[in-house]
Each structure stands twice: as C-alpha cells, then as structure tokens.
Design an enzyme around this catalytic site. Structure first.
Site, PDB file in Angstrom:
ATOM      1  N   TYR A 165       0.840  -1.207   0.000  1.00  0.00           N
ATOM      2  CA  TYR A 165       0.000   0.000   0.000  1.00  0.00           C
ATOM      3  C   TYR A 165       0.872   1.253   0.000  1.00  0.00           C
ATOM      4  O   TYR A 165       0.685   2.160  -0.812  1.00  0.00           O
ATOM      5  CB  TYR A 165      -0.926   0.008   1.207  1.00  0.00           C
ATOM      6  CG  TYR A 165      -1.659   1.310   1.391  1.00  0.00           C
ATOM      7  CD1 TYR A 165      -2.623   1.724   0.470  1.00  0.00           C
ATOM      8  CD2 TYR A 165      -1.384   2.147   2.478  1.00  0.00           C
ATOM      9  CE1 TYR A 165      -3.283   2.925   0.626  1.00  0.00           C
ATOM     10  CE2 TYR A 165      -2.049   3.349   2.646  1.00  0.00           C
ATOM     11  CZ  TYR A 165      -3.000   3.728   1.715  1.00  0.00           C
ATOM     12  OH  TYR A 165      -3.650   4.930   1.858  1.00  0.00           O
ATOM     13  N   LYS A 173       1.257   4.137  -3.002  1.00  0.00           N
ATOM     14  CA  LYS A 173       1.003   5.548  -2.728  1.00  0.00           C
ATOM     15  C   LYS A 173       2.226   6.405  -3.047  1.00  0.00           C
ATOM     16  O   LYS A 173       2.101   7.526  -3.548  1.00  0.00           O
ATOM     17  CB  LYS A 173       0.584   5.746  -1.265  1.00  0.00           C
ATOM     18  CG  LYS A 173      -0.774   5.172  -0.925  1.00  0.00           C
ATOM     19  CD  LYS A 173      -1.915   5.798  -1.716  1.00  0.00           C
ATOM     20  CE  LYS A 173      -2.215   7.200  -1.283  1.00  0.00           C
ATOM     21  NZ  LYS A 173      -3.391   7.775  -2.012  1.00  0.00           N
TER      22      LYS A 173
END
Length: 216
Positions: A49, A53
């Site tokens: 994740y 990002k």
C-alpha cells in the site's frame, strides 16, 4: 494509487488544472523514533500500500502539472459507515461492552476528517503547491487513543488492555508502522494554528459531531 494518479495528473497538465493529490504516512518506513516525519524526510515504504502511494506521488510530480501532495495520517470521522476507522471501532466495541486490545508501543497521529477538510480548503484557496503533512498536532499510542475515547464518552476504561505491535503484526499481511506519525508544522507555519487540533481536542470534536449529528 499509481496508474490512476498518473492519468489524472496528465489530464490536469493538459488542461492546466490544479491537482490536490491525497497520500499517506505509509510512504515512510516507520523507523523514525525521535520525532514525527516531516516533508523533508525521504520516503521508504515497507508495504505494498505504501509503495503504491509513493509511486502515485512520484508520477504526479513527474507529470509537470501544478500539484499539491497532502499526506494524511489515520483519518477518523463520526459517520462514514462504508469503512470503520479506528476511532469508531474503539467506540463501538466499548459501547457494546467488548474488551479491546490496543497497541501500546506504536506512535500515531490520528486526524479528524473535519480538520482535514478545513486544511484542504486552505490549501485549495491559496493555490499552494508542494508537499504538506496534515495530521493531529501531537501523537499518542493506540492504547492512549482508546483510553481517551473511553474517558470522553464515559465508557468502561477497564475493557482496554495493551498489546505489542509485534503481537499485532504477526496476524497481518500488511504490517503496521511502529512510528506512524506526521509533523504538520509546515502547514501550521503557513496557515496558522487552530485549523488542526491535538488528539484529545479531536476526540472532543468527534463526540460533539456525533451528538449534533453533523454529516459531511
């Protein structure tokens, strides 16, 4: 998080539009123990994740569009039911009399969504560019966060017990950062104090919004 950001950034560049891109503290590795992460600290994500990002941040900056990257930390709000945040999880468990195990060796800067909305308005109105951290103005451990919720809502404090981050991470594929905190000083220096609040103040606002049934 990456390809979608790239497409939006390219369109903003083509049509000369300003982009406000929302990112996260998970672009860091969680090893900075002495103080919260600033905008000058180098990202080094340790989970997928966080990696996606960070890829998103990179493609936005590489696009050449006019962009503001806003890194948020653990947003929480009273009413968004599609996904329960940590504040509403703790509150719900305490209200039903369930015992809670909360991490006691992690540092976090949970941020109420009304503060985030106010900060984003300031950034948009001024047309700011660059990277900003938007978070609570101080940090807590998750167990301190849970206990403050219990105190604010006058719920049973004894339901809360501690757990280590290592114990929690053993059961999770996506590992939590030990030092999952952001420093919003850059934002406050530019826009002033009072837009962002401390964790204790934010939980009081959280209760007031619930009591007033404010929806945004």
């Amino acid at each position: 998080n990456a390809v979608g950001a790239k497409v939006v950034a390219e369109v903003c560049k083509e049509f000369d539009k300003k982009l406000v891109h929302i990112s996260t503290e998970n672009v860091f590795d969680g090893t900075k123990a002495e103080s919260p992460y600033t905008e000058e600290d180098k990202p080094n994500p340790i989970n997928w994740y966080g990696s996606t990002k960070f890829f998103g941040e990179e493609v936005v900056l590489a696009s050449g569009c006019s962009a503001t990257i806003v890194r948020l930390s653990m947003p929480f709000s009273p009413f968004y039911e599609l996904k329960k945040d940590v504040a509403r999880f703790f509150l719900g468990e305490l209200k039903t009399g369930n015992k809670i195990k909360a991490i006691e060796d992690q540092r976090i800067t949970p941020t109420i969504v009304s503060d985030i909305a106010g900060a984003l308005k300031e950034l948009v109105d001024l047309g700011s560019s660059g990277v900003y951290h938007v978070s609570s103005t101080d940090s807590v451990t998750p167990i301190e966060f849970a206990k403050t919720i219990a105190e604010t809502f006058k719920l049973d404090y004894s339901l809360i017990s501690g757990a280590s981050l290592d114990e929690y991470n053993k059961t999770k594929k996506a590992k939590l950062l030990k030092f999952s905190w952001l420093n919003p000083t850059k934002f406050e220096r530019q826009f002033g104090e009072g837009i962002l609040h401390s964790v204790e103040e934010s939980i009081s606002l959280f209760k007031k919004e619930i009591d007033a049934k404010v929806v945004y």
